[in-house]
Scaffold this motif. Sequence first.
Motif, PDB file in Angstrom:
ATOM      1  N   SER A 295       0.815  -4.460  -6.078  1.00 52.52           N
ATOM      2  CA  SER A 295       0.120  -5.393  -6.963  1.00 52.52           C
ATOM      3  C   SER A 295       1.010  -5.915  -8.085  1.00 52.52           C
ATOM      4  O   SER A 295       0.610  -6.809  -8.818  1.00 52.52           O
ATOM      5  CB  SER A 295      -1.131  -4.732  -7.549  1.00 52.52           C
ATOM      6  N   GLU A 296       2.217  -5.384  -8.201  1.00 53.43           N
ATOM      7  CA  GLU A 296       3.191  -5.865  -9.196  1.00 53.43           C
ATOM      8  C   GLU A 296       4.142  -6.886  -8.559  1.00 53.43           C
ATOM      9  O   GLU A 296       5.192  -7.175  -9.116  1.00 53.43           O
ATOM     10  CB  GLU A 296       3.978  -4.686  -9.777  1.00 53.43           C
ATOM     11  N   TYR A 297       3.786  -7.375  -7.374  1.00 57.74           N
ATOM     12  CA  TYR A 297       4.545  -8.390  -6.638  1.00 57.74           C
ATOM     13  C   TYR A 297       5.926  -7.897  -6.200  1.00 57.74           C
ATOM     14  O   TYR A 297       6.872  -8.659  -6.118  1.00 57.74           O
ATOM     15  CB  TYR A 297       4.633  -9.717  -7.425  1.00 57.74           C
ATOM     16  N   GLN A 298       5.993  -6.620  -5.877  1.00 61.81           N
ATOM     17  CA  GLN A 298       7.186  -6.050  -5.271  1.00 61.81           C
ATOM     18  C   GLN A 298       6.871  -5.800  -3.796  1.00 61.81           C
ATOM     19  O   GLN A 298       5.767  -5.398  -3.444  1.00 61.81           O
ATOM     20  CB  GLN A 298       7.584  -4.731  -5.954  1.00 61.81           C
ATOM     21  N   PHE A 299       7.871  -6.055  -2.969  1.00 65.89           N
ATOM     22  CA  PHE A 299       7.741  -5.851  -1.529  1.00 65.89           C
ATOM     23  C   PHE A 299       8.904  -4.969  -1.089  1.00 65.89           C
ATOM     24  O   PHE A 299      10.054  -5.222  -1.435  1.00 65.89           O
ATOM     25  CB  PHE A 299       7.792  -7.199  -0.799  1.00 65.89           C
TER      26      PHE A 299
END
Length: 121
Positions: A56-60
Amino acid sequence: MKKILLLMAIILPFVLTSCGDDKDEPKSLEQQLIGRWESSWKEDGDNYHNIAIFDSEYQFYLSGYKNDSQIIRESYIWALNGNTLKLIRNYDHAETEHVISIKDNILTISGYRESYHKVEN
């Protein structure tokens, strides 16, 4: 007795309206994407397994294994515009875009031949 019936008549509508349609609102594509996804396949006698995590912190995070040995480990920043997924690799800022779809907890990503199934939210 009349007081009890009157009280019931006043309270009952509130109880019934609070127990209305409890269906969850449909999740957006972004909300559906967040979680852990996995894919496994065989090719030329080798076993492959990928783990993809969208947080949800836009890390993949992407980890790939061949016959239980890790062959890839990369991290990205991700953004979603409609059904277009933009990935920006953390170490060199290389950008790629992919069209994605999610149906029945199966994630398909253009440019990837394997599809992923969701294993955790």
